[in-house]
Every structure is written in C-alpha cells, then in structure tokens.
Design an enzyme around this catalytic site. Sequence first.
Site, PDB file in Angstrom:
ATOM      1  N   ASP A 100       0.771  -1.283  -0.077  1.00  0.00           N
ATOM      2  CA  ASP A 100       0.021  -0.107   0.117  1.00  0.00           C
ATOM      3  C   ASP A 100       0.803   1.231   0.003  1.00  0.00           C
ATOM      4  OD1 ASP A 100      -2.178  -1.658   0.366  1.00  0.00           O
ATOM      5  OD2 ASP A 100      -2.951  -0.699   2.017  1.00  0.00           O
ATOM      6  N   SER A 116       8.598   3.420   4.812  1.00  0.00           N
ATOM      7  CA  SER A 116       9.669   3.457   3.974  1.00  0.00           C
ATOM      8  C   SER A 116       9.196   2.986   2.471  1.00  0.00           C
ATOM      9  CB  SER A 116      10.829   2.395   4.497  1.00  0.00           C
ATOM     10  OG  SER A 116      11.985   2.736   3.762  1.00  0.00           O
ATOM     11  N   HIS A 137       4.207  -7.704   0.224  1.00  0.00           N
ATOM     12  CA  HIS A 137       3.664  -8.994  -0.453  1.00  0.00           C
ATOM     13  C   HIS A 137       4.424  -9.146  -1.911  1.00  0.00           C
ATOM     14  CE1 HIS A 137       0.209  -9.554   2.486  1.00  0.00           C
ATOM     15  NE2 HIS A 137       0.650  -8.293   2.472  1.00  0.00           N
TER      16      HIS A 137
END
Length: 295
Positions: free
Chosen positions: A90, A254, A147
């Site tokens: 995200d 980050s 992911h």
Amino acid sequence: MLDRIKIALQYVLPKLWLTQLAGWGAELQAGWLTKLVIDLFVRFYRVDMQEAQQPETSAYRTFNAFFVRPLRDDARPIDSDPDALVMPADGIVSQSGPIAGGLVFQAKGHHYSLEALLAGDERLVDDFRDGSFVTTYLAPRDYHRVHMPCNGVLREMIYVPGELFSVNPLTAANIPNLFARNERVICVFATDFGPMAQILVGATIVGSIETTWAGVVTPPREGIIKRWRYPRADEDGAVVFLKGQEMGRFKLGSTVVNLFANDGVSLGDHLHSRAATRVGGRLATGIAQADSPLP
C-alpha cells in the site's frame, strides 16, 4: 524556504540515533501510554482501523505491534489473472518506467545506477539492465507489510548498509542517489517472468526491516554487506512464494523498489507518479520466459 530547511536537516540530524530511539520506544509495553500514542497516530494520520484484523487499538501492546498490524483476509483481494503481477505494498508510486541501460529514474533531475543500488553486483546489474522498475513509497498511515507481486523462488538476499535519509517525496526530489545511499535489503527471486528484485529500503526511524524467512534483518547495523543464497525450486530447502503472500515488513516507514528483467513485464499505464497502490491490485502484465517453469 521551509523545504530547504527540511532537506538541510536531513544532512545534519543524528539519523541513526533517532532511528535507534524510535525503535526502542516502539517496542515499549507502556499500557495506557502506548494506547494513547496509537490513538493519536490513528487520528492524526487518519488510519482506517476497520481494515485491520483487530480494529481496537487497546489490542496492541506495543506501537510496533500496531504498526505492522495484519489486515482482514478480505481487505486486499489478489488479482487472480495468472499473467498479472500485483502491487506489493500500500502506498503511492514514487516513479516507474524503463531502466535506461543501467540508470533508474528517481525524480526530476535525479537518476541512480543499478550498480550502486545493487552494491556493485555485476551479475545482478546485467539481469536488470534495460529492464523496468517501480518504486512504491509507504506513508506512515499505510499498511506496512510487503507482499509478492507474483509466484517466485527466493534465490538471494543481500543486506546493504547505508544512510537513513527520509524517503518521502520531498527527499526523493532533492537528495541524489537516495535509494542507492540508504540502508536496504535486496531480495532476488526467480519467477516465470524472469528474475525479479524486491528491495526494502530503510529510512529515518525505520526501527527494523524483517522478512518472513529470516526474521529481523536489521538491526543490528554492523556496517558490512551480508549475503545469503537459497536453493533452487527443485532442491531441498527452497523458499517458495505464491502471488500475494507476505514476504516482509517495515517497523516504521519506507519504500519498496521492484526491478524486472528486460522483456519480463509490461508495466500498467496507470502507474503514474503519485498513483495510489494497494496490495493485490494489478501492477504489470507478465511476459512468460522460455525457461519457465520456475528454475
């Protein structure tokens, strides 16, 4: 003027000390005080806690436990098209596009080299020369687990020590070679679309970078490059991932940089700078390689 001051502070602030202090504080179990800090963070950054498996802030004993909170199983559906590579995190797209020979675009007026990003590993530089890249920035409010864009077999992990500059859009636009200067964990996978690198970039107050197979990679920060190699898919001990599986996480902060081989993928037209990303949404269309299945 304010932006100039912010950039100047990046060079003079004790970033390592601040990062260590933040990491220490984020692991404290301070009861009501921890809950208060989490509640203030949720309110200030407008975090959507209804997506979390545990939406009540009182359920988190430390700030880090809250920060890496898992989401509900249905919160991020994964694109099921076998040719689709999906977004790993995200956030927002910082930049994306072709790799020009060995140069990766950072921001207007700034490029950095694959050689610097990949710690001088000529074999990896050759794998991604003239390929494509996507840089995803994770803001404080975002879900901070990372992911897999596609099925893959882990072949190598490299820890590269470095600076701890902030990686927000202002810093990316003003500090040269930012992602090749900062601390990072380079994860290299064999996929049906050729080699892929997923690089987890550290930053100021990023308490740690973790992977699901190795646990905490940093800290400690020993100032040396470390390298781990892993078996092929057909060998004992292979580390195999399916598309959409979690592979790592940030405790604060980050950026994720993805590298793809030349003619490995076709990036989506929607990946313009500052485009929103969500885990599982389409990132690119893969171009199956002649040596598939996975090596």
